[in-house]
Design a protein around this motif. Sequence first.
Motif, PDB file in Angstrom:
ATOM      1  N   LYS A  73      53.345-127.661 -82.627  1.00  0.00           N
ATOM      2  CA  LYS A  73      54.724-127.983 -83.144  1.00  0.00           C
ATOM      3  C   LYS A  73      55.130-127.810 -84.477  1.00  0.00           C
ATOM      4  O   LYS A  73      55.693-127.361 -85.172  1.00  0.00           O
ATOM      5  N   ASP A  74      53.669-128.607 -85.144  1.00  0.00           N
ATOM      6  CA  ASP A  74      53.829-128.409 -86.802  1.00  0.00           C
ATOM      7  C   ASP A  74      53.729-126.912 -87.216  1.00  0.00           C
ATOM      8  O   ASP A  74      54.246-126.438 -88.387  1.00  0.00           O
ATOM      9  N   GLN A  75      53.085-125.922 -86.400  1.00  0.00           N
ATOM     10  CA  GLN A  75      53.066-124.700 -86.865  1.00  0.00           C
ATOM     11  C   GLN A  75      54.210-123.814 -86.211  1.00  0.00           C
ATOM     12  O   GLN A  75      54.454-122.609 -86.483  1.00  0.00           O
ATOM     13  N   GLY A  76      55.304-124.452 -85.727  1.00  0.00           N
ATOM     14  CA  GLY A  76      56.317-123.759 -85.237  1.00  0.00           C
ATOM     15  C   GLY A  76      56.381-122.897 -83.978  1.00  0.00           C
ATOM     16  O   GLY A  76      57.163-122.058 -83.641  1.00  0.00           O
ATOM     17  N   VAL A  77      55.316-123.301 -83.248  1.00  0.00           N
ATOM     18  CA  VAL A  77      55.051-122.423 -82.120  1.00  0.00           C
ATOM     19  C   VAL A  77      55.917-122.997 -80.783  1.00  0.00           C
ATOM     20  O   VAL A  77      55.864-124.339 -80.658  1.00  0.00           O
ATOM     21  N   PRO A  78      56.862-122.395 -80.344  1.00  0.00           N
ATOM     22  CA  PRO A  78      57.700-122.946 -79.145  1.00  0.00           C
ATOM     23  C   PRO A  78      56.948-123.232 -77.897  1.00  0.00           C
ATOM     24  O   PRO A  78      56.304-122.199 -77.770  1.00  0.00           O
ATOM     25  N   PHE A  79      57.212-124.023 -77.093  1.00  0.00           N
ATOM     26  CA  PHE A  79      56.382-124.484 -76.027  1.00  0.00           C
ATOM     27  C   PHE A  79      57.042-125.760 -75.398  1.00  0.00           C
ATOM     28  O   PHE A  79      57.999-126.524 -75.963  1.00  0.00           O
ATOM     29  N   GLN A  80      56.753-125.721 -74.201  1.00  0.00           N
ATOM     30  CA  GLN A  80      56.957-126.936 -73.117  1.00  0.00           C
ATOM     31  C   GLN A  80      55.631-127.254 -72.485  1.00  0.00           C
ATOM     32  O   GLN A  80      54.820-126.648 -72.486  1.00  0.00           O
ATOM     33  N   ALA A  81      55.354-128.484 -72.254  1.00  0.00           N
ATOM     34  CA  ALA A  81      54.160-129.084 -71.841  1.00  0.00           C
ATOM     35  C   ALA A  81      54.278-129.858 -70.706  1.00  0.00           C
ATOM     36  O   ALA A  81      55.506-130.570 -70.507  1.00  0.00           O
ATOM     37  N   VAL A  82      53.650-129.969 -69.919  1.00  0.00           N
ATOM     38  CA  VAL A  82      53.387-131.032 -68.447  1.00  0.00           C
ATOM     39  C   VAL A  82      52.078-131.621 -68.388  1.00  0.00           C
ATOM     40  O   VAL A  82      51.083-130.951 -68.582  1.00  0.00           O
ATOM     41  N   LEU A  83      51.936-133.130 -68.318  1.00  0.00           N
ATOM     42  CA  LEU A  83      50.829-133.587 -68.110  1.00  0.00           C
ATOM     43  C   LEU A  83      50.695-134.229 -66.802  1.00  0.00           C
ATOM     44  O   LEU A  83      51.475-135.583 -66.789  1.00  0.00           O
ATOM     45  N   ALA A  84      50.313-133.689 -65.744  1.00  0.00           N
ATOM     46  CA  ALA A  84      50.191-134.122 -64.463  1.00  0.00           C
ATOM     47  C   ALA A  84      49.153-135.182 -64.202  1.00  0.00           C
ATOM     48  O   ALA A  84      47.893-134.978 -64.690  1.00  0.00           O
ATOM     49  N   GLY A  85      49.278-136.169 -63.482  1.00  0.00           N
ATOM     50  CA  GLY A  85      48.275-137.087 -62.847  1.00  0.00           C
ATOM     51  C   GLY A  85      48.736-138.513 -63.228  1.00  0.00           C
ATOM     52  O   GLY A  85      49.767-138.838 -63.385  1.00  0.00           O
ATOM     53  N   ASP A  86      47.797-139.528 -63.239  1.00  0.00           N
ATOM     54  CA  ASP A  86      48.102-140.863 -63.547  1.00  0.00           C
ATOM     55  C   ASP A  86      46.696-141.647 -63.689  1.00  0.00           C
ATOM     56  O   ASP A  86      45.712-141.231 -63.649  1.00  0.00           O
ATOM     57  N   GLY A  87      47.010-142.975 -64.036  1.00  0.00           N
ATOM     58  CA  GLY A  87      45.829-143.652 -64.523  1.00  0.00           C
ATOM     59  C   GLY A  87      46.033-144.648 -65.291  1.00  0.00           C
ATOM     60  O   GLY A  87      47.111-144.959 -65.751  1.00  0.00           O
ATOM     61  N   GLU A  88      45.063-145.336 -66.017  1.00  0.00           N
ATOM     62  CA  GLU A  88      44.900-146.455 -66.853  1.00  0.00           C
ATOM     63  C   GLU A  88      45.627-146.086 -68.379  1.00  0.00           C
ATOM     64  O   GLU A  88      46.100-147.016 -69.157  1.00  0.00           O
ATOM     65  N   LEU A  89      45.508-144.855 -68.573  1.00  0.00           N
ATOM     66  CA  LEU A  89      45.990-144.609 -69.965  1.00  0.00           C
ATOM     67  C   LEU A  89      47.598-144.054 -69.862  1.00  0.00           C
ATOM     68  O   LEU A  89      48.036-143.499 -71.026  1.00  0.00           O
ATOM     69  N   ARG A  90      48.133-144.028 -68.815  1.00  0.00           N
ATOM     70  CA  ARG A  90      49.656-143.542 -68.720  1.00  0.00           C
ATOM     71  C   ARG A  90      50.594-144.195 -69.798  1.00  0.00           C
ATOM     72  O   ARG A  90      51.070-143.361 -70.447  1.00  0.00           O
ATOM     73  N   GLU A  91      50.614-145.332 -69.902  1.00  0.00           N
ATOM     74  CA  GLU A  91      51.324-145.978 -70.978  1.00  0.00           C
ATOM     75  C   GLU A  91      51.151-145.594 -72.551  1.00  0.00           C
ATOM     76  O   GLU A  91      51.888-145.162 -73.408  1.00  0.00           O
TER      77      GLU A  91
END
Length: 368
Positions: free
Chosen positions: A216-234
Amino acid sequence: MARVLAGAGCTRLQAGDALPYAAANLNMRVVNAMLGLGRGGLEESFVVYHEALRAAGHEVASLLDPRAAVLDDVRRLEVPLLPVRTWTRWDPLTVWRVRRILRRWNPDVILVHGNRAGRLLLRAARGRWPVIARLPNYRFQRLLRCDGFIAILPDQRTALVRAGVPEERIFTIPSMLPRLPARRVEGPLPARVGAMGRFHPVKGLDVFLRALRWLKDQGVPFQAVLAGDGELREPLQRWTREWGLETDVTFPGWVDDKAAFFHSLGVFCLTSHHEAFARVMLEAMAHEVPLVVTDSEGPRQIVEHERTGLVVPRGDPVALGRAIMRLLQNPAEARALARQARAKVESTYTIEATAPLLQRALETVAAR
């Protein structure tokens, strides 16, 4: 027809499906045991071994803990269930119950997945039935009394030899995918970056988010998805907000339609600090998703840098970000890498490719 007592899993092969090696004469009974309660790489591999054995024409039954997350998947297989609830690591009642099952089925070979099942079945077998351990990781020190070992990576084979295991007891058999998905439709790759896995510190998903912040800092356009779950979700969701990515990253949880998930991506990332194999990486390769992985134990032995994907140092968000940007901005290169990754899966990581190796392992140990 040989009878096979197999561990829990779900099948994608239909009842009448058969493979070219199915006519081979494997007149043996095999107990395939897995006692994991979750749903991860161990259980996924267990599923595929089920399918390989069924496709070979064997009669299959399942030994598993009735609390296992894959219990419903096993029921859908319409095979005999042999539930064994485990209470403690050395529960003598469980050992006795498993020994009764073994006496009733009288297998030629016992195939175990994971340390818990391996230690229990070794105690129950007491040398009467040979035990083969399929190793999902490098923690095998308590299974060294097994009669055979299935290493899924060359490094595992080396580690076993260093631990004093005779080479003739080791069989290198890669993890398998049950059936290849349809080829990806030609067209523009979406500017969508994805990762999937347990939200656990070892998976390096904070590095994934830091790489996205760098993009994002480089100005590259993108969307992202982080699928899954677990203890680090929050914490992961909190870092997403703190690093200004809340409009760029979605958290869908575990996805049921993996084909739709992978086909929505232009790049898939595996960011683990340590990873024995990573089935999700194979699935991405099979779906022809351009791939960036870290140089963790398994991925670096599977992905050939700049041939079937890009390999970056562990824990380096800038290197990860640069690799993602390279693929997003060079779609022709990304497509070529993805096609070669798919070809590698077709030649090496299918049931058809690995079944003869599994057959040889079973026959060798049973004969010995």
